[in-house]
Design an enzyme around this catalytic site. Structure first.
Site, PDB file in Angstrom:
ATOM      1  N   CYS A  73       0.877  -1.172   0.000  1.00  0.00           N
ATOM      2  CA  CYS A  73       0.000   0.000   0.000  1.00  0.00           C
ATOM      3  C   CYS A  73       0.915   1.222   0.000  1.00  0.00           C
ATOM      4  O   CYS A  73       1.698   1.400   0.953  1.00  0.00           O
ATOM      5  CB  CYS A  73      -0.865  -0.032   1.251  1.00  0.00           C
ATOM      6  SG  CYS A  73      -1.907   1.423   1.458  1.00  0.00           S
ATOM      7  N   CYS A 184      -0.401   3.681  -6.661  1.00  0.00           N
ATOM      8  CA  CYS A 184      -1.343   3.104  -5.690  1.00  0.00           C
ATOM      9  C   CYS A 184      -1.611   1.685  -6.162  1.00  0.00           C
ATOM     10  O   CYS A 184      -1.842   1.463  -7.361  1.00  0.00           O
ATOM     11  CB  CYS A 184      -2.636   3.918  -5.670  1.00  0.00           C
ATOM     12  SG  CYS A 184      -3.995   3.114  -4.763  1.00  0.00           S
TER      13      CYS A 184
HETATM   14  N1  DGL Z   1      -3.729   0.490  -2.231  1.00  0.00           N
HETATM   15  C1  DGL Z   1      -3.561   1.703  -1.466  1.00  0.00           C
HETATM   16  C2  DGL Z   1      -2.317   2.443  -1.966  1.00  0.00           C
HETATM   17  O1  DGL Z   1      -1.479   1.820  -2.588  1.00  0.00           O
HETATM   18  C3  DGL Z   1      -4.865   2.425  -1.508  1.00  0.00           C
HETATM   19  C4  DGL Z   1      -4.996   3.494  -0.545  1.00  0.00           C
HETATM   20  C5  DGL Z   1      -6.395   3.764  -0.089  1.00  0.00           C
HETATM   21  O2  DGL Z   1      -6.961   2.944   0.608  1.00  0.00           O
HETATM   22  O3  DGL Z   1      -6.854   4.870  -0.394  1.00  0.00           O
HETATM   23  O4  DGL Z   1      -2.122   3.599  -1.736  1.00  0.00           O
END
Ligand code: DGL
Length: 257
Positions: A73, A184
């Protein structure tokens, strides 16, 4: 030889795009995925809160006996990676790198676009990386507004998704970006739509997850943590949401292979 699982954590479903690369590259390793689900999206929450959520998640994976943890993440990496490495010093922790470096090395137009959450883009990690590799290059940053919600809602192939992606990407294309970095881990699920939007324009979409999987392999070798090649791996899924969400994680993981 160490047959304990590798932990993979994200706010929700997005880290599965990293999970599948690790599974591809390291097929003998067991994986334990934790998709928070209850507190997703993280993207515009205060940094302190994200740090607390990341602590709870990584603490759980360590408690489950993971030999290495991947913070799949970007938002949690930007908010908490130093804190996590200090607190769980006995376990190697791999974070997400915004793939600005390869994009800046590859650009011919000298314009690079970065799509990420608000909290990733305003963090030091992104600022330092962009300053280090982006000299003489215009680095355009755009928050992927609504992208995480589209993926969490299984709406990534809808006309709504295409409209959302166009709204974020077209201004980058208008400025001449020839590299678009996915900052992301949810965003690779939008790749078919992204590819449609940039079709025929000579734009490369940069996804850092294969590089993260390679980094995991390097750390397993460095610390002699690899499972034996004959090991029969298991794949577990955890969440802070409910059983229905846990099953969705499992289903989406298998579909993503
Ligand atoms: N997969 C997360 C990232 O890489 C998502 C973040 C979120 O929950 O907004 O930033």
């Amino acid at each position: 030889m160490n047959e304990a699982p590798i932990g993979v954590y994200d706010s929700g479903l997005g880290g599965l795009t990293v999970w599948r690369e690790i599974r591809r590259l390291l097929p003998a390793e067991s994986l334990l995925y934790l998709g928070d689900g209850k507190n997703c999206p993280y993207g515009s929450r205060p940094r302190e809160e994200i740090r607390r959520l990341a602590d709870e998640a990584v603490g759980r994976l360590v408690q489950e006996g993971c030999k290495l943890v991947v913070v799949a993440c970007n938002t949690a990496t930007a908010a908490a990676i130093d804190f996590l490495r200090e607190k769980y010093a006995g376990v190697p922790i791999v974070g997400m790198e915004p793939a600005v470096k390869p994009a800046c090395l590859a650009t011919r137009s000298r314009v690079v676009g970065v799509l990420a959450t608000e909290r990733s883009l305003d963090g030091d990690l992104f600022r330092h990386t962009a300053a280090k590799y982006g000299e003489g290059i215009e680095v355009l940053t755009v928050p992927g507004r609504g992208f995480v919600e589209l993926v969490e809602g299984d709406r990534e192939s809808t006309p709504e998704a295409e409209a959302c992606v166009r709204a974020a990407v077209e201004p980058m294309l208008a400025r001449g970006a020839d590299q678009i970095v996915l900052g992301c881990t949810h965003y690779p699920f939008l790749l078919p739509v992204l590819q449609r939007v940039v079709a025929g324009l000579g734009v490369t979409i940069v996804d850092p997850s294969p590089a993260v999987a390679r980094r995991v392999g390097q750390l397993l070798d460095r610390d002699a943590l690899r499972a034996s090649p004959a090991h029969c791996p298991s794949y577990g899924f955890l969440t802070f949401a409910d059983e229905a969400y846990r099953r969705r994680l499992e289903k989406k993981a298998l579909e993503s292979l």
